[in-house]
Each structure stands twice: as C-alpha cells, then as structure tokens.
Design a protein around this motif. Structure first.
Motif, short mmCIF file in Angstrom:
data_model
loop_
_atom_site.label_atom_id
_atom_site.label_comp_id
_atom_site.label_asym_id
_atom_site.label_seq_id
_atom_site.Cartn_x
_atom_site.Cartn_y
_atom_site.Cartn_z
N ALA A 4 0.83 -1.20 0.00
CA ALA A 4 0.00 0.00 0.00
C ALA A 4 0.87 1.26 0.00
O ALA A 4 0.57 2.24 -0.69
CB ALA A 4 -0.93 0.00 1.21
N ALA A 5 1.96 1.22 0.77
CA ALA A 5 2.87 2.37 0.80
C ALA A 5 3.48 2.62 -0.56
O ALA A 5 3.61 3.77 -1.01
CB ALA A 5 3.96 2.14 1.85
N ALA A 6 3.86 1.56 -1.26
CA ALA A 6 4.46 1.69 -2.59
C ALA A 6 3.45 2.30 -3.58
O ALA A 6 3.81 3.13 -4.42
CB ALA A 6 4.94 0.34 -3.10
N ALA A 7 2.18 1.91 -3.46
CA ALA A 7 1.17 2.44 -4.36
C ALA A 7 0.96 3.93 -4.14
O ALA A 7 0.83 4.71 -5.10
CB ALA A 7 -0.15 1.70 -4.15
N HIS A 8 0.95 4.36 -2.88
CA HIS A 8 0.79 5.79 -2.60
C HIS A 8 2.02 6.59 -3.02
O HIS A 8 1.91 7.75 -3.43
CB HIS A 8 0.49 6.01 -1.12
CG HIS A 8 -0.89 5.58 -0.72
ND1 HIS A 8 -2.02 6.12 -1.28
CD2 HIS A 8 -1.32 4.67 0.19
CE1 HIS A 8 -3.10 5.58 -0.74
NE2 HIS A 8 -2.70 4.69 0.15
N LYS A 9 3.20 5.96 -2.93
CA LYS A 9 4.40 6.62 -3.41
C LYS A 9 4.27 6.94 -4.89
O LYS A 9 4.58 8.07 -5.33
CB LYS A 9 5.62 5.73 -3.18
CG LYS A 9 6.91 6.29 -3.78
CD LYS A 9 8.07 5.32 -3.59
CE LYS A 9 9.35 5.87 -4.23
NZ LYS A 9 10.49 4.94 -4.06
N ASP A 10 3.79 6.01 -5.67
CA ASP A 10 3.59 6.24 -7.10
C ASP A 10 2.61 7.38 -7.34
O ASP A 10 2.78 8.18 -8.26
CB ASP A 10 3.09 4.96 -7.77
CG ASP A 10 4.13 3.84 -7.78
OD1 ASP A 10 5.32 4.15 -7.60
OD2 ASP A 10 3.74 2.67 -7.94
N GLY A 11 1.58 7.47 -6.50
CA GLY A 11 0.61 8.55 -6.64
C GLY A 11 1.23 9.91 -6.38
O GLY A 11 0.89 10.89 -7.05
N GLY A 12 2.13 9.98 -5.41
CA GLY A 12 2.80 11.24 -5.12
C GLY A 12 3.68 11.70 -6.27
O GLY A 12 3.74 12.89 -6.59
N VAL A 13 4.36 10.75 -6.90
CA VAL A 13 5.21 11.09 -8.06
C VAL A 13 4.33 11.57 -9.21
O VAL A 13 4.63 12.58 -9.87
CB VAL A 13 6.04 9.86 -8.48
CG1 VAL A 13 6.77 10.15 -9.80
CG2 VAL A 13 7.03 9.49 -7.39
N ALA A 14 3.22 10.88 -9.44
CA ALA A 14 2.34 11.23 -10.55
C ALA A 14 1.71 12.61 -10.37
O ALA A 14 1.44 13.31 -11.36
CB ALA A 14 1.25 10.17 -10.70
N ALA A 15 1.49 13.02 -9.12
CA ALA A 15 0.79 14.28 -8.87
C ALA A 15 1.54 15.48 -9.44
O ALA A 15 0.92 16.45 -9.89
CB ALA A 15 0.58 14.46 -7.37
N TRP A 16 2.87 15.42 -9.45
CA TRP A 16 3.65 16.55 -9.97
C TRP A 16 4.26 16.27 -11.34
O TRP A 16 5.08 17.04 -11.83
CB TRP A 16 4.74 16.96 -8.98
CG TRP A 16 4.23 17.99 -8.02
CD1 TRP A 16 3.90 17.82 -6.72
CD2 TRP A 16 3.94 19.36 -8.32
NE1 TRP A 16 3.43 18.98 -6.18
CE2 TRP A 16 3.45 19.94 -7.12
CE3 TRP A 16 4.05 20.14 -9.46
CZ2 TRP A 16 3.07 21.28 -7.06
CZ3 TRP A 16 3.66 21.47 -9.40
CH2 TRP A 16 3.19 22.02 -8.21
#
Length: 467
Positions: free
Chosen positions: A424-436
């Motif tokens: 789950a942590a890895a998935a949210h990390k990808d979301g943070g990268v995608a946001a910017w």
C-alpha cells in the motif's frame, strides 16, 4: 514585471517549511515571492530559528522581509497555552503586515492556517487572500465543520469521550481523537481561540492544501460538495502537495546516513517523533527494551527535555548490546533523507502530516504513535483508508510497553500484514510522483490557483480604473 505573491508563514517548523516549499514552486513558475516574517525569536525553539535562517540563506531568489517587532509581543513557550498565545502574536503584528503590504505590489497573500486573522488585513486592502493548510484534506474537512457540529451536538467534545463523531465526508471518528484544544472547557481562552481560528478558514478566497488528490480522494471530494458546509460557501481547494523534505542543504552529510549505507535493503526501523516529540524517561526505556528484543536493525532519534545526554535515560548496557545493529541519534536527523534511503524498511512516527507525507513519498510502511495536534486524526486515516500503517495502541493509555514495540516492529518487518502495508505504501508513493508529473493533479491544481490569482487581480485593476 513578475507578479508578486506575499507569503505569511507559520511560527513552527511544521508550518513554516511547507510554505517555504510553496515559495520555491512559485518562483519556478515565474512569480516574484516575498515572505513576511514575524521575528523567529518569538518561538523559543532553536530548531525553528535554525530552519528560518537556512531558508533565508539558501533561497536568494525569494525576498524575506522581517516585520518590525510588535510592542510587548509575547513568546511561544511550553508553559503557556499555545493557540491563544500564537493568535495573540499574529494579531499584534497585523499593523506591521498592513504597512508591508501597502509598500509592495502584492497580487495575492497566502497566510498560514493558524494566522487566518491576517486575512482581514489583505481583504481590507483589496488583495486576494488565501490560506495554506499544512495538514491533509481530511483534517481540513473536520476543521471547517467542527464549529457548526458543536452547536448541533449540544455537548462539550470532552464529554463525548470515545463516542463516534459523524462528520460529512469522513468515517466516524472518536471525539477523543480531536485536537486537544477542542477537548478543553468551552469557556477557556484556548478553546475559544481554536474555534475562532477554525471558523475563519473558509473566509479565504481559496485554500492550498499540502496533499495530493489520490492520497486524499474522499475528503477532497467532500470539500467540493455543498453538504460539507451547508450554511456557507466553501472556497476553492487546491491540493498542491506533496511538499516534503527540509530547507537548505547541510554542510556535511549526517553520519547516520553513512551508517545506513552499510545496512541491507529495507532492513532498518526508523523511529522519529518530530521537532516537538518528547517521551518520558519511562517511555524511552520501554522503547529501548522493545528494540533490543525485536532483533531488527534500528535508527532512533531521541529528543528529551530532561537532559543533554539522553543516553543516560536508556537501560544500562543498551548501547553496547545493540551497537552492532542499532544507532541512537540525539535530537535531530535528516528525516526525509533517512526515509528515502534504500536501507530503511519501516517508520515509527508521531503522525505529523509532514512526516506522513515524507513516509508516503518514500514508500515506507509506518507504525503510528500520535502525540498531539491533529495526529490522532491522521493516524485513523493512515491505518484505515490509506492502509499503509499499523497503530501502537499503547499511546491511548499513555505508555507503549516494550512488548508492543517488539511485536509491532516484527509485524511490519516480518509478517504478511507487513507486506500488505508495504504494498500500500508503494502504491501511494507512485501517486505522489504522478501528482507533480506532466498532467498530474497537483500541477493542475497549482495552475488553477495561479489562474484564480490573475483573475482576481485583473478584476481589482478594472475596478480601480473604473473608479
């Protein structure tokens, strides 16, 4: 000539740092940025003054302006109620802020969420005023609703205990998990100042939130729903995060990073409790025993108010017995760098929002140990909707015992539950990268904010010309 945005940051590390990251982002987008500073000396914490000094030294493209000191302005100190003292300090500087704004060409003002009284200064001058909310969207959903919810429940929040509080857009939350200031006597200065401050947030022309939409999808949707604040108009909300990491570069690489270089991948448990996170001597010993028994490598940042030598508070022989697999760092470590290091496998955190975001963007599963502010609320989401953390439940009784420290570390490092948290942590990390990234949600939100600033400024210009 570049348009100018004036930032009015908060007086604590956790509120100041995200605002400075916003300053750098605005400069990158072609805006001139002026930061109006209340004298950092009003905060007795030397860590805050050091962060301000690093920001001033490392950001030559940003203009930092020290407001003249207000007469008889008090200081923030551990022996005085924080929120009313903070708001008093901000109020005493309103005239200084007005004088500065009159001397500059400000296209917009962004104030810290604890400094909403300053919005009135900007509005009286006809300058668009925004709030920088340095916690997550879920906390914002709760904060804007709580003043009206109090009138509906017809009871003190403290008297509700663990009874679930129903807020639009959020799962039921125990009333005991609110800000500590809300659990005080409604007639107290602290309670009144807190509720007045929260009630002022929706008065802004817009609210910038240090989060990204995929992390806070449900509360972000709630903020855009008229049912969130049925009797008022909620201003636009711009999720422009994640703003993470420190300010300025250290002169030398911290020695704990060198130690991490020699450890296997994802093998180290990192324990750090923020710039104001302190534990009792009894609690420090329980943590130490738990770390010794769990058998895992660890990096532990120990802050204490009792002594300049926290090693003296640890069990006899602890450092010798764990020296091959553990390191104790006094007072401070470069948290964001530690979390991003390949050797870090888990994060024991107080759940301050900046720390949450640093853990999320590093893709590290977390163990939640909330201490103050909105951290209990953050913990509920990390364990629940986000699914990237487990709870150290002993905090609710005031002491996390060594057996729980040992067991929870093993859970996150060794078990199938821990592997699910890591995924789950890895998935949210990808979301943070995608946001910017190009086309990302945070990049788009910043563009909407800047467009709104331009629109409001042009409207003000046209009104002035018509007059």
């Amino acid at each position: 000539m570049a348009k100018t945005v004036v930032l009015y940051p908060g007086l604590t590390v956790s509120h100041f740092v995200p605002m400075v990251h916003l300053a750098g982002t605005l400069v990158d987008h072609g805006y001139a940025v002026s930061v109006a500073l209340i004298d950092p000396a009003v905060n007795g914490d030397p860590a805050f003054r050091a962060v301000v000094a690093r920001a001033v030294a490392s950001m030559p493209s940003v203009r930092f302006h020290a407001l003249p000191p207000a007469e008889d302005a008090p200081m923030l100190s551990p022996d005085a109620p924080f929120v009313p003292r903070y708001i008093d300090i901000v109020g005493r500087h309103n005239d200084r802020l007005r004088e500065f704004l009159c001397s500059s060409t400000a296209h917009a003002v962004v104030v810290d969420s604890l400094s909403v009284e300053a919005l009135g200064v900007a509005k009286r001058l006809g300058i668009p005023g925004y709030v920088m909310f340095t916690s997550g969207a879920a906390a914002l959903v709760a904060f804007v609703q709580l003043p009206s919810v109090l009138a509906q429940v017809r009871a003190r929040f403290e008297d509700l205990g663990d009874a679930p509080l129903e807020l639009f857009g959020l799962p039921p939350m125990p009333a005991s998990h609110l800000l500590g200031e809300m659990l005080e006597d409604p007639e107290s200065d602290t309670y009144k100042a807190t509720m007045t401050s929260l009630d002022g947030i929706p008065e802004a022309d817009g609210i910038l939130v240090n989060t990204f939409e995929s992390l806070d999808a449900r509360p972000v949707a709630a903020l855009r729903d008229p049912r969130c604040l049925p009797d008022r108009i909620m201003p636009p909300v711009y999720c422009v995060g994640p703003f993470v990491g420190g300010v300025g570069e250290a002169k030398e690489r911290h020695e704990c990073l060198t130690w991490l270089d020699g450890q296997p991948d994802r093998s180290v448990v990192f324990l750090c409790f923020g710039s104001s996170g302190y534990h009792s001597a009894e609690q420090l010993k329980e943590i130490a025993v738990g770390l010794e028994k769990c058998g895992h490598r660890f990096l532990w940042v120990v802050r204490t108010l009792f002594t300049d030598d926290p090693d003296a508070l640890l069990p006899d022989g602890f450092l010798d017995r764990t020296g091959g697999r553990g390191v104790v760092v006094k007072q401070w470590a470069p948290q964001a760098e530690v979390l991003r290091h390949r050797a870090t496998g888990a994060f024991v955190t107080h759940c301050g929002w900046n720390s949450v975001l640093e853990g999320v963007t590093a893709g590290v599963p977390m163990l939640c140990w909330p201490l103050y502010a909105e951290q209990k609320m953050n913990m509920l989401r990390m364990v629940g909707e986000m699914g990237l953390a487990a709870e150290m439940v002993g905090w609710q009784q005031g002491l996390v015992e060594s057996a729980e420290v040992e067991g929870k570390v093993r859970l996150v490092m060794d078990s199938e539950d821990g592997r699910e948290l890591r995924a789950a942590a890895a998935a949210h990390k990808d979301g943070g990268v995608a946001a910017w990234s190009d086309g990302g949600s945070s990049r788009a939100a910043l563009a909407r904010f800047l467009s709104d600033v331009d629109r409001r400024w042009q409207g003000r210009t046209r009104s002035a010309e018509a007059a």
